[in-house]
Design a protein around this motif. Structure first.
Motif, PDB file in Angstrom:
ATOM      1  N   GLU A   1      41.129  40.586  28.200  1.00  0.00           N
ATOM      2  CA  GLU A   1      42.360  40.600  27.391  1.00  0.00           C
ATOM      3  C   GLU A   1      42.642  42.016  26.868  1.00  0.00           C
ATOM      4  O   GLU A   1      43.773  42.506  26.932  1.00  0.00           O
ATOM      5  CB  GLU A   1      42.181  39.623  26.214  1.00  0.00           C
ATOM      6  N   ALA A   2      41.602  42.653  26.350  1.00  0.00           N
ATOM      7  CA  ALA A   2      41.769  44.007  25.796  1.00  0.00           C
ATOM      8  C   ALA A   2      42.125  45.004  26.893  1.00  0.00           C
ATOM      9  O   ALA A   2      42.897  45.946  26.663  1.00  0.00           O
ATOM     10  CB  ALA A   2      40.495  44.426  25.068  1.00  0.00           C
ATOM     11  N   ALA A   3      41.582  44.781  28.090  1.00  0.00           N
ATOM     12  CA  ALA A   3      41.928  45.671  29.207  1.00  0.00           C
ATOM     13  C   ALA A   3      43.398  45.484  29.588  1.00  0.00           C
ATOM     14  O   ALA A   3      44.116  46.455  29.877  1.00  0.00           O
ATOM     15  CB  ALA A   3      41.016  45.388  30.397  1.00  0.00           C
ATOM     16  N   MET A   4      43.870  44.238  29.562  1.00  0.00           N
ATOM     17  CA  MET A   4      45.286  43.959  29.836  1.00  0.00           C
ATOM     18  C   MET A   4      46.162  44.670  28.796  1.00  0.00           C
ATOM     19  O   MET A   4      47.202  45.252  29.118  1.00  0.00           O
ATOM     20  CB  MET A   4      45.565  42.458  29.765  1.00  0.00           C
ATOM     21  N   ASN A   5      45.734  44.616  27.552  1.00  0.00           N
ATOM     22  CA  ASN A   5      46.505  45.267  26.484  1.00  0.00           C
ATOM     23  C   ASN A   5      46.574  46.773  26.690  1.00  0.00           C
ATOM     24  O   ASN A   5      47.600  47.399  26.438  1.00  0.00           O
ATOM     25  CB  ASN A   5      45.879  44.967  25.109  1.00  0.00           C
TER      26      ASN A   5
ATOM     27  N   LEU B   1      39.545  53.466  31.659  1.00  0.00           N
ATOM     28  CA  LEU B   1      39.049  52.520  30.660  1.00  0.00           C
ATOM     29  C   LEU B   1      37.789  51.860  31.204  1.00  0.00           C
ATOM     30  O   LEU B   1      37.747  51.470  32.366  1.00  0.00           O
ATOM     31  CB  LEU B   1      40.097  51.431  30.393  1.00  0.00           C
ATOM     32  N   HIS B   2      36.754  51.738  30.358  1.00  0.00           N
ATOM     33  CA  HIS B   2      35.564  50.965  30.743  1.00  0.00           C
ATOM     34  C   HIS B   2      35.688  49.567  30.153  1.00  0.00           C
ATOM     35  O   HIS B   2      35.853  49.432  28.935  1.00  0.00           O
ATOM     36  CB  HIS B   2      34.286  51.612  30.207  1.00  0.00           C
ATOM     37  N   LEU B   3      35.610  48.564  31.005  1.00  0.00           N
ATOM     38  CA  LEU B   3      35.572  47.163  30.553  1.00  0.00           C
ATOM     39  C   LEU B   3      34.113  46.725  30.623  1.00  0.00           C
ATOM     40  O   LEU B   3      33.548  46.578  31.710  1.00  0.00           O
ATOM     41  CB  LEU B   3      36.454  46.301  31.453  1.00  0.00           C
ATOM     42  N   LEU B   4      33.506  46.561  29.457  1.00  0.00           N
ATOM     43  CA  LEU B   4      32.065  46.348  29.373  1.00  0.00           C
ATOM     44  C   LEU B   4      31.792  45.124  28.516  1.00  0.00           C
ATOM     45  O   LEU B   4      32.013  45.150  27.301  1.00  0.00           O
ATOM     46  CB  LEU B   4      31.458  47.590  28.711  1.00  0.00           C
ATOM     47  N   ARG B   5      31.322  44.054  29.142  1.00  0.00           N
ATOM     48  CA  ARG B   5      31.065  42.829  28.364  1.00  0.00           C
ATOM     49  C   ARG B   5      30.025  43.125  27.268  1.00  0.00           C
ATOM     50  O   ARG B   5      29.144  43.976  27.460  1.00  0.00           O
ATOM     51  CB  ARG B   5      30.569  41.719  29.282  1.00  0.00           C
ATOM     52  N   PRO B   6      30.118  42.442  26.136  1.00  0.00           N
ATOM     53  CA  PRO B   6      29.187  42.720  25.035  1.00  0.00           C
ATOM     54  C   PRO B   6      27.742  42.452  25.447  1.00  0.00           C
ATOM     55  O   PRO B   6      27.483  41.560  26.255  1.00  0.00           O
ATOM     56  CB  PRO B   6      29.610  41.741  23.935  1.00  0.00           C
TER      57      PRO B   6
ATOM     58  N   ASP C   1      37.217  50.716  34.965  1.00  0.00           N
ATOM     59  CA  ASP C   1      35.849  50.560  35.435  1.00  0.00           C
ATOM     60  C   ASP C   1      35.311  49.257  34.874  1.00  0.00           C
ATOM     61  O   ASP C   1      35.005  49.165  33.684  1.00  0.00           O
ATOM     62  CB  ASP C   1      34.995  51.752  34.960  1.00  0.00           C
ATOM     63  N   ALA C   2      35.229  48.247  35.741  1.00  0.00           N
ATOM     64  CA  ALA C   2      34.690  46.944  35.317  1.00  0.00           C
ATOM     65  C   ALA C   2      33.370  46.691  36.028  1.00  0.00           C
ATOM     66  O   ALA C   2      33.023  45.550  36.311  1.00  0.00           O
ATOM     67  CB  ALA C   2      35.691  45.835  35.628  1.00  0.00           C
ATOM     68  N   THR C   3      32.632  47.760  36.325  1.00  0.00           N
ATOM     69  CA  THR C   3      31.340  47.578  36.997  1.00  0.00           C
ATOM     70  C   THR C   3      30.314  47.038  36.000  1.00  0.00           C
ATOM     71  O   THR C   3      30.535  47.024  34.785  1.00  0.00           O
ATOM     72  CB  THR C   3      30.839  48.906  37.612  1.00  0.00           C
ATOM     73  N   HIS C   4      29.194  46.619  36.548  1.00  0.00           N
ATOM     74  CA  HIS C   4      28.116  46.014  35.741  1.00  0.00           C
ATOM     75  C   HIS C   4      27.614  47.021  34.684  1.00  0.00           C
ATOM     76  O   HIS C   4      27.603  48.231  34.935  1.00  0.00           O
ATOM     77  CB  HIS C   4      26.979  45.627  36.701  1.00  0.00           C
TER      78      HIS C   4
END
Ligand code: NAP
Length: 239
Positions: free
Chosen positions: A227-231, A92-97, A67-70
């Motif tokens: 990067e962390a999502a790729m890992n 996995l949630h990909l959430l920018r800081p 989940d790379a949504t806003h």
């Protein structure tokens, strides 16, 4: 191993680019404004709630969801959580800081309604929220409000609309805030580099800043970088 990216952000697009050539589908809520030039196959439009997404995961044979949504796309995050649970697919949630501001004092209302309630009568307010998130402020006819949009919108009487598209430099933001005699800035804590200039400008000018907090993430693991999502995919043998 087939991966579904829920996108609509720069990070979602970047992750898709990094996964080019692999078994990946990028899902977007709507047709992208800049065209369909993405590195992986796209699917466009809602799934029909959590049940629809769970069915799509099963039918599509997806083994992982990112989940790379806003950060403020709360509904999609909740749907992803429920659907992945139901379909037994790791999420996995990909959430920018979020932003941490170099400003001595700023306030963090829990949501847009709280921000609207906290504005002082007579204030001159810049609503840095985008056209879709202004409704909570519509009833505050005791303020002078300015909003910026990429496409013209009538708004409502008392709302001054600026039509302009990013990027905006620090100098341009300072000039815009000064020329509209803004004393209060309202923004959401979206994070990212591109929206930072208005906050720095408000800080330099000593404006009151209300930075609306993010909605909570319903569950699942969270990472902050592509990067962390790729890992995470590597750990799970998907990439
Ligand atoms: P939302 O309220 O969380 O989601 C509303 C509905 O839109 C979802 O229930 C889902 O419909 C559909 N949807 C959302 N993201 C989707 C995706 N990646 N793929 C397929 N369907 C999706 O989301 P929102 O705040 O309206 O944002 C919509 C999209 O714009 C998101 O993808 C988000 O990443 C992007 N975006 C949002 C913001 C913001 O300020 N909220 C800013 C920049 C970009 P169904 O229930 O029918 O599946």
């Amino acid at each position: 191993m087939k991966v579904l990216i829920l996108g609509g952000t720069a990070e979602g697009g970047e992750l898709a680019r990094r996964l080019q050539g692999q078994d990946v589908v990028l899902s977007l809520a709507a047709e992208p404004v800049g065209g369909r030039d993405y590195a992986v196959p796209l699917r466009i439009g809602g799934f029909g709630g959590a049940a629809g997404l769970a069915a799509a995961l099963r039918a599509g044979g997806f083994a992982r969801v990112i989940d790379a949504t806003h950060p403020f796309a709360a509904q999609m995050k909740a749907n992803a959580d429920a659907a992945c649970e139901a379909a037994g697919v790791p999420l996995l949630h990909l959430l920018r800081p979020g932003w941490t501001l170099p400003i001595a004092v700023f306030e963090e209302p829990a949501d847009l309604a709280s921000a609207a309630a906290a504005l002082k009568p007579g204030s001159r307010v810049f609503l840095a929220l985008g056209g879709r998130h202004l409704d909570a402020f519509r009833r505050r006819d005791d303020l002078h409000m300015v909003a910026r949009m990429m496409v013209p919108d009538a708004g409502w009487p008392g709302l001054e609309v600026i039509v302009a598209a990013p990027p905006f430099s620090l100098e341009a933001e300072m000039e815009m805030l000064r020329s509209h005699r803004i004393d209060t800035l309202v923004a959401r804590n979206s994070g990212g580099i591109s929206g930072m200039a208005k906050l720095l400008a408000a800080g330099r000018l000593g404006l009151r800043v209300l930075l609306v907090q993010r909605p909570p993430v319903p569950g699942g693991r969270i990472v902050e970088t592509v990067e962390a999502a790729m890992n995470w995919l590597d750990e799970r043998g998907a990439a």
